[in-house]
Design a protein around this motif. Structure first.
Motif, PDB file in Angstrom:
ATOM      1  N   GLY A 121       0.818  -1.212   0.000  1.00 17.43           N
ATOM      2  CA  GLY A 121       0.000   0.000   0.000  1.00 17.43           C
ATOM      3  C   GLY A 121       0.845   1.252   0.000  1.00 17.43           C
ATOM      4  O   GLY A 121       0.541   2.229  -0.698  1.00 17.43           O
ATOM      5  N   ALA A 122       1.947   1.232   0.775  1.00 23.09           N
ATOM      6  CA  ALA A 122       2.823   2.408   0.855  1.00 23.09           C
ATOM      7  C   ALA A 122       3.517   2.683  -0.478  1.00 23.09           C
ATOM      8  O   ALA A 122       3.586   3.834  -0.928  1.00 23.09           O
ATOM      9  N   ILE A 123       4.028   1.638  -1.129  1.00 25.78           N
ATOM     10  CA  ILE A 123       4.737   1.858  -2.395  1.00 25.78           C
ATOM     11  C   ILE A 123       3.759   2.252  -3.501  1.00 25.78           C
ATOM     12  O   ILE A 123       4.086   3.040  -4.397  1.00 25.78           O
ATOM     13  N   SER A 124       2.526   1.758  -3.424  1.00 21.90           N
ATOM     14  CA  SER A 124       1.495   2.185  -4.390  1.00 21.90           C
ATOM     15  C   SER A 124       1.172   3.657  -4.201  1.00 21.90           C
ATOM     16  O   SER A 124       0.999   4.403  -5.181  1.00 21.90           O
ATOM     17  N   ALA A 125       1.074   4.098  -2.943  1.00 21.50           N
ATOM     18  CA  ALA A 125       0.781   5.507  -2.660  1.00 21.50           C
ATOM     19  C   ALA A 125       1.899   6.405  -3.176  1.00 21.50           C
ATOM     20  O   ALA A 125       1.643   7.477  -3.746  1.00 21.50           O
ATOM     21  N   ALA A 126       3.150   5.972  -3.003  1.00 15.25           N
ATOM     22  CA  ALA A 126       4.279   6.766  -3.488  1.00 15.25           C
ATOM     23  C   ALA A 126       4.245   6.896  -5.004  1.00 15.25           C
ATOM     24  O   ALA A 126       4.485   7.973  -5.559  1.00 15.25           O
ATOM     25  N   GLY A 127       3.919   5.810  -5.689  1.00 14.18           N
ATOM     26  CA  GLY A 127       3.849   5.857  -7.147  1.00 14.18           C
ATOM     27  C   GLY A 127       2.679   6.672  -7.662  1.00 14.18           C
ATOM     28  O   GLY A 127       2.733   7.247  -8.752  1.00 14.18           O
ATOM     29  N   LEU A 128       1.615   6.725  -6.864  1.00 19.18           N
ATOM     30  CA  LEU A 128       0.403   7.433  -7.288  1.00 19.18           C
ATOM     31  C   LEU A 128       0.551   8.949  -7.202  1.00 19.18           C
ATOM     32  O   LEU A 128      -0.194   9.689  -7.869  1.00 19.18           O
ATOM     33  N   LEU A 129       1.502   9.432  -6.419  1.00 21.52           N
ATOM     34  CA  LEU A 129       1.634  10.873  -6.199  1.00 21.52           C
ATOM     35  C   LEU A 129       1.763  11.654  -7.497  1.00 21.52           C
ATOM     36  O   LEU A 129       1.202  12.740  -7.639  1.00 21.52           O
ATOM     37  N   GLY A 130       2.504  11.097  -8.444  1.00 27.22           N
ATOM     38  CA  GLY A 130       2.718  11.829  -9.693  1.00 27.22           C
ATOM     39  C   GLY A 130       1.795  11.434 -10.823  1.00 27.22           C
ATOM     40  O   GLY A 130       1.922  11.958 -11.937  1.00 27.22           O
ATOM     41  N   SER A 131       0.860  10.515 -10.568  1.00 32.34           N
ATOM     42  CA  SER A 131       0.031  10.028 -11.678  1.00 32.34           C
ATOM     43  C   SER A 131      -1.455   9.933 -11.341  1.00 32.34           C
ATOM     44  O   SER A 131      -2.218   9.336 -12.098  1.00 32.34           O
ATOM     45  N   TRP A 132      -1.873  10.526 -10.223  1.00 29.99           N
ATOM     46  CA  TRP A 132      -3.257  10.352  -9.792  1.00 29.99           C
ATOM     47  C   TRP A 132      -4.264  10.942 -10.771  1.00 29.99           C
ATOM     48  O   TRP A 132      -5.406  10.483 -10.846  1.00 29.99           O
TER      49      TRP A 132
ATOM     50  N   VAL B 110       3.918  -7.586  14.301  1.00 29.07           N
ATOM     51  CA  VAL B 110       4.804  -7.353  15.447  1.00 29.07           C
ATOM     52  C   VAL B 110       6.251  -7.439  14.959  1.00 29.07           C
ATOM     53  O   VAL B 110       6.741  -8.518  14.627  1.00 29.07           O
ATOM     54  N   LEU B 111       6.935  -6.279  14.907  1.00 27.06           N
ATOM     55  CA  LEU B 111       8.324  -6.216  14.463  1.00 27.06           C
ATOM     56  C   LEU B 111       9.136  -5.416  15.475  1.00 27.06           C
ATOM     57  O   LEU B 111       8.599  -4.590  16.210  1.00 27.06           O
ATOM     58  N   SER B 112      10.435  -5.633  15.476  1.00 25.90           N
ATOM     59  CA  SER B 112      11.321  -4.829  16.320  1.00 25.90           C
ATOM     60  C   SER B 112      11.446  -3.427  15.737  1.00 25.90           C
ATOM     61  O   SER B 112      11.137  -3.195  14.554  1.00 25.90           O
ATOM     62  N   GLY B 113      11.931  -2.493  16.553  1.00 20.82           N
ATOM     63  CA  GLY B 113      12.134  -1.135  16.056  1.00 20.82           C
ATOM     64  C   GLY B 113      13.108  -1.096  14.892  1.00 20.82           C
ATOM     65  O   GLY B 113      12.898  -0.366  13.902  1.00 20.82           O
ATOM     66  N   ALA B 114      14.184  -1.893  14.984  1.00 25.99           N
ATOM     67  CA  ALA B 114      15.172  -1.935  13.902  1.00 25.99           C
ATOM     68  C   ALA B 114      14.540  -2.448  12.608  1.00 25.99           C
ATOM     69  O   ALA B 114      14.837  -1.947  11.517  1.00 25.99           O
ATOM     70  N   ALA B 115      13.670  -3.447  12.729  1.00 23.81           N
ATOM     71  CA  ALA B 115      13.023  -4.004  11.540  1.00 23.81           C
ATOM     72  C   ALA B 115      12.125  -2.966  10.864  1.00 23.81           C
ATOM     73  O   ALA B 115      12.102  -2.851   9.635  1.00 23.81           O
TER      74      ALA B 115
ATOM     75  N   ALA C 239      11.173   0.760   6.295  1.00 22.16           N
ATOM     76  CA  ALA C 239      10.981   2.120   5.780  1.00 22.16           C
ATOM     77  C   ALA C 239      12.094   2.500   4.801  1.00 22.16           C
ATOM     78  O   ALA C 239      11.834   3.060   3.721  1.00 22.16           O
ATOM     79  N   ALA C 240      13.351   2.198   5.173  1.00 23.07           N
ATOM     80  CA  ALA C 240      14.478   2.512   4.300  1.00 23.07           C
ATOM     81  C   ALA C 240      14.408   1.708   3.005  1.00 23.07           C
ATOM     82  O   ALA C 240      14.705   2.222   1.913  1.00 23.07           O
ATOM     83  N   ALA C 241      14.015   0.449   3.111  1.00 21.34           N
ATOM     84  CA  ALA C 241      13.922  -0.404   1.927  1.00 21.34           C
ATOM     85  C   ALA C 241      12.829   0.081   0.974  1.00 21.34           C
ATOM     86  O   ALA C 241      12.992   0.041  -0.246  1.00 21.34           O
ATOM     87  N   LEU C 242      11.703   0.534   1.530  1.00 23.30           N
ATOM     88  CA  LEU C 242      10.637   1.066   0.687  1.00 23.30           C
ATOM     89  C   LEU C 242      11.105   2.303  -0.074  1.00 23.30           C
ATOM     90  O   LEU C 242      10.864   2.443  -1.280  1.00 23.30           O
ATOM     91  N   ALA C 243      11.791   3.208   0.634  1.00 21.96           N
ATOM     92  CA  ALA C 243      12.287   4.421  -0.012  1.00 21.96           C
ATOM     93  C   ALA C 243      13.331   4.088  -1.070  1.00 21.96           C
ATOM     94  O   ALA C 243      13.300   4.616  -2.196  1.00 21.96           O
ATOM     95  N   GLY C 244      14.263   3.196  -0.724  1.00 25.17           N
ATOM     96  CA  GLY C 244      15.291   2.806  -1.679  1.00 25.17           C
ATOM     97  C   GLY C 244      14.724   2.074  -2.878  1.00 25.17           C
ATOM     98  O   GLY C 244      15.149   2.291  -4.018  1.00 25.17           O
ATOM     99  N   GLY C 245      13.753   1.196  -2.637  1.00 23.89           N
ATOM    100  CA  GLY C 245      13.138   0.460  -3.729  1.00 23.89           C
ATOM    101  C   GLY C 245      12.366   1.357  -4.680  1.00 23.89           C
ATOM    102  O   GLY C 245      12.392   1.168  -5.897  1.00 23.89           O
ATOM    103  N   ALA C 246      11.656   2.336  -4.123  1.00 22.83           N
ATOM    104  CA  ALA C 246      10.919   3.279  -4.965  1.00 22.83           C
ATOM    105  C   ALA C 246      11.873   4.052  -5.868  1.00 22.83           C
ATOM    106  O   ALA C 246      11.615   4.245  -7.062  1.00 22.83           O
ATOM    107  N   ALA C 247      13.006   4.493  -5.307  1.00 21.59           N
ATOM    108  CA  ALA C 247      13.989   5.239  -6.090  1.00 21.59           C
ATOM    109  C   ALA C 247      14.624   4.356  -7.159  1.00 21.59           C
ATOM    110  O   ALA C 247      14.779   4.761  -8.317  1.00 21.59           O
ATOM    111  N   ALA C 248      14.975   3.121  -6.794  1.00 28.32           N
ATOM    112  CA  ALA C 248      15.604   2.207  -7.749  1.00 28.32           C
ATOM    113  C   ALA C 248      14.641   1.851  -8.883  1.00 28.32           C
ATOM    114  O   ALA C 248      15.030   1.811 -10.056  1.00 28.32           O
ATOM    115  N   GLY C 249      13.392   1.579  -8.534  1.00 28.51           N
ATOM    116  CA  GLY C 249      12.404   1.245  -9.555  1.00 28.51           C
ATOM    117  C   GLY C 249      12.164   2.374 -10.526  1.00 28.51           C
ATOM    118  O   GLY C 249      11.991   2.163 -11.728  1.00 28.51           O
ATOM    119  N   ARG C 250      12.166   3.608 -10.008  1.00 28.33           N
ATOM    120  CA  ARG C 250      11.966   4.771 -10.883  1.00 28.33           C
ATOM    121  C   ARG C 250      13.110   4.907 -11.881  1.00 28.33           C
ATOM    122  O   ARG C 250      12.900   5.213 -13.056  1.00 28.33           O
TER     123      ARG C 250
END
Length: 244
Positions: A55-66, A188-193, A198-209
């Protein structure tokens, strides 16, 4: 390195890869990442995290194409999905883990194969096709984290171009994953996870673009679906191994 850190690192890599292919091809986060997340976290938390991240990565992609979203065409899909999401969540909460792993493995493998072959069916056209695809997608998304293939098959049978599919798939992804999350508790995840996710989502969005301008869409989808088939078969094997 401790076992917990190894698990978190693999989790972050799965989210990074899934986010990259989702941003590149319009579908694929759950197909690629959900089997890994399920194996790492179990069916419940794995599917829920897949819903959240997709859902988060879809929302990021939708920002420029809604502005390109076809609201009228998407309405039957969204309404049908909203009706079947609770049933998927109910099944996921009550089916034993090995059986659920087998179900997820079968759904991922079958969905990947159908999309790869570009199956054509009269039942997946028009408003009726949208209702069938949306209902199937909503149930699969909530139960197994893989709602995209049914919508992709609907798009193929409706004759949408890749340019038309991408913003509409992202719009649908935001809503169907929000519906799925509303029917469940957060994983249920640890704080580090959580920071790694979050970092992986941001990095993946940038790499995919970046990759979207360099990798042909057909090749990208083949890679996505090949990875999904491997993940689905692995999850299926894990489920059968747990039956004993």
């Amino acid at each position: 390195m401790s076992e917990a850190w190894t698990t978190d690192l693999v989790l972050g890599c799965a989210v990074l890869l899934g986010a990259s292919v989702q941003r590149l091809a319009g579908i694929g986060f759950a197909l690629v990442a959900a089997p890994v997340l399920v194996l790492l976290l179990g069916p419940g938390d794995g599917v829920t995290l897949s819903n959240l991240a997709a859902g988060a990565i879809s929302a990021a992609g939708l920002l420029g194409s809604w502005r390109q979203v076809r609201l009228t065409a998407m309405l039957p899909l969204v309404l049908a999905a909203a009706c079947t999401v609770p049933a998927g969540a109910w099944v996921a909460a009550r089916v034993p883990a090995p059986a659920l792993l087998i179900g997820i493995g079968v759904l991922v493998t079958l969905a990947s194969a159908l999309v790869l072959r570009g199956v054509r069916a009269a039942a997946l056209r028009g408003v009726g096709g949208a209702l069938v695809a949306g209902a199937t997608s909503g149930f699969m998304n909530s139960a197994a984290g893989v709602g995209g293939p049914a919508v992709s098959l609907y798009a193929v049978n409706t004759g949408w171009t890749a340019r038309e599919f991408l913003p509409n798939a992202q719009f649908y992804g935001v809503l169907v994953n929000a519906f799925s999350l509303a029917a469940k508790d957060l994983p249920v995840l640890s704080g580090a996870a959580w920071w790694l996710v979050a970092a992986a989502l941001a990095g993946g969005a940038a790499a995919g673009r970046l990759l979207a301008a360099r990798v042909p869409e057909t090749r990208a989808r083949q890679v996505v679906l090949g990875l999904a088939l491997a993940g689905g078969l692995t999850t299926l094997a894990k489920g059968f191994s747990g039956l004993g």
